[in-house]
Design an enzyme around this catalytic site. Structure first.
Site, PDB file in Angstrom:
ATOM      1  N   SER A  45       0.836  -1.201   0.000  1.00  0.00           N
ATOM      2  CA  SER A  45       0.000   0.000   0.000  1.00  0.00           C
ATOM      3  C   SER A  45       0.873   1.254   0.000  1.00  0.00           C
ATOM      4  CB  SER A  45      -0.934  -0.007   1.218  1.00  0.00           C
ATOM      5  OG  SER A  45      -0.215  -0.247   2.408  1.00  0.00           O
ATOM      6  N   ASP A  83       5.554  -7.017   2.595  1.00  0.00           N
ATOM      7  CA  ASP A  83       4.795  -7.489   1.436  1.00  0.00           C
ATOM      8  C   ASP A  83       5.715  -7.804   0.268  1.00  0.00           C
ATOM      9  OD1 ASP A  83       2.092  -7.682   2.008  1.00  0.00           O
ATOM     10  OD2 ASP A  83       1.576  -5.674   1.269  1.00  0.00           O
ATOM     11  N   LYS A 113       4.698 -11.357   3.358  1.00  0.00           N
ATOM     12  CA  LYS A 113       3.285 -11.582   3.071  1.00  0.00           C
ATOM     13  C   LYS A 113       3.115 -11.612   1.562  1.00  0.00           C
ATOM     14  CE  LYS A 113      -0.122  -8.380   3.868  1.00  0.00           C
ATOM     15  NZ  LYS A 113      -0.635  -8.179   2.492  1.00  0.00           N
ATOM     16  N   GLU A 115      -0.058 -12.434  -1.658  1.00  0.00           N
ATOM     17  CA  GLU A 115      -1.486 -12.533  -1.942  1.00  0.00           C
ATOM     18  C   GLU A 115      -1.803 -13.824  -2.686  1.00  0.00           C
ATOM     19  OE1 GLU A 115      -2.816  -8.993  -3.990  1.00  0.00           O
ATOM     20  OE2 GLU A 115      -2.082  -7.667  -2.398  1.00  0.00           O
ATOM     21  N   GLU A 182      -9.248  -9.718   3.640  1.00  0.00           N
ATOM     22  CA  GLU A 182      -9.594  -8.344   3.265  1.00  0.00           C
ATOM     23  C   GLU A 182     -10.950  -8.292   2.590  1.00  0.00           C
ATOM     24  OE1 GLU A 182      -6.506  -6.030   1.405  1.00  0.00           O
ATOM     25  OE2 GLU A 182      -7.893  -4.433   0.809  1.00  0.00           O
TER      26      GLU A 182
HETATM   27  O1  KIV Z   1      -0.447  -3.364   1.710  1.00  0.00           O
HETATM   28  C1  KIV Z   1      -1.112  -3.347   2.759  1.00  0.00           C
HETATM   29  O2  KIV Z   1      -1.153  -2.341   3.499  1.00  0.00           O
HETATM   30  C2  KIV Z   1      -1.864  -4.556   3.123  1.00  0.00           C
HETATM   31  C3  KIV Z   1      -2.773  -4.491   4.299  1.00  0.00           C
HETATM   32  C4  KIV Z   1      -3.927  -3.594   4.034  1.00  0.00           C
HETATM   33  C5  KIV Z   1      -3.203  -5.841   4.748  1.00  0.00           C
HETATM   34  O3  KIV Z   1      -1.721  -5.540   2.460  1.00  0.00           O
HETATM   35 NA    NA Z   2      -0.546  -5.312   0.563  1.00  0.00          NA
END
Ligand code: KIV
Ligand code: NA
Length: 270
Positions: A45, A83, A113, A115, A182
């Protein structure tokens, strides 16, 4: 708590105290949230929130490394999760491992993390077997916005719910230590939470999840381009900042700033 939390500590919170998570992208914000959070996510994000990108698709590994290094300098208690950006892990488990290893080695993050549900299970298992703790992310997966057809609520209908539960089970089976849900209807999120032995961390998924996450700039009222329904603004820092900037501009134009307390006397009187 005095030591930095590990992925296993987050996994062990299943069924106990809610897991408190926020994003951070910079050292000062990491310092601000560290003592209050169990997990701090360097989310992709960052591309939308700090770089003005229209989606998360343009976020690069280099951007994640740079923000990850900044966040790591501000954390001493919360677990740091980073991420994997779009295009850095989908091609193969080998590609995912190479890039996850780079993210961890260059930033000090203890987990990544990524997806995806069933179709990423093989990759999750490959990473976990090689020392990379993985947090999964299902429901609305913003990197797939173009195939999903927008930022819609996911898991609608009996078939949608069945598929998401299958995704959740596959992720757990593959060895993920936690999963983000989400934009999932709250009853379905509760069912997934009950079905899994790893903690679910919700964003737009209701209070039945094992934890919650928000984008820090959203909850502080600093990112105001748009406000998803699931965002609660716990602060209005954007409004405060705008007022401060307006005050500054007014005082400069009125020559009332800088004042006597902000200036240096001349050494020799003229
Ligand atoms: O990129 C991000 O901030 C996220 C969260 C909203 C879980 O993946
Ligand atoms: Na994300």
């Amino acid at each position: 708590q005095t030591r930095q939390l590990m992925p296993a500590d987050i996994a062990a919170m299943k069924g106990g105290e809610p897991v408190v998570c926020l994003t951070a992208y910079t050292t000062p914000v990491a310092k601000l949230v560290d003592a209050h959070c169990d997990l701090v996510l360097v989310g992709d994000s960052v591309g939308m929130v700090l770089h003005g990108l229209p989606s998360t698709l343009g976020v690069t590994l280099e951007m994640m490394v740079m923000h990850g290094q900044a966040v790591a300098r501000g954390l001493s208690q919360a677990l740091m999760v980073i991420d994997m950006p779009f295009g850095s892990y989908e091609q193969s488990p080998q590609q995912a491992f190479a890039n996850a290893a780079r993210l961890m080695a260059e930033t000090g993050a203890a987990a990544v993390k990524l997806e995806g549900g069933r179709h990423m299970a093989e990759t999750i298992a490959f990473l976990v077997a090689r020392g990379v703790p993985v947090m999964a992310h299902i429901g609305l997966t913003p990197q797939s916005v173009n195939t999903l057809g927008g930022y819609k609520v996911q898991g609608r209908g009996a078939e949608g719910a069945r598929r998401m539960i299958a995704d959740a089970r596959a992720i757990e089976e593959a060895g993920a230590f936690s999963v983000v849900l989400e934009k999932v209807p709250q009853g379905l999120a509760r069912d997934i939470t009950d079905a899994l032995s790893i903690p679910t961390v919700g964003i737009g998924a209701g209070a039945g999840c094992d934890g919650q996450v928000l984008v820090v700039d959203d909850m502080l009222g600093l990112f105001t381009e748009f406000k998803p329904k699931f965002v609660k603004r716990f602060g209005e820092l954007g409004v405060d900042a705008e007022a401060a900037v307006a005050d500054y501009a007014r005082e400069v134009r009125a020559r009332s700033f800088p004042g006597p307390e902000h200036v240096f006397a001349d050494e020799v009187k003229k």
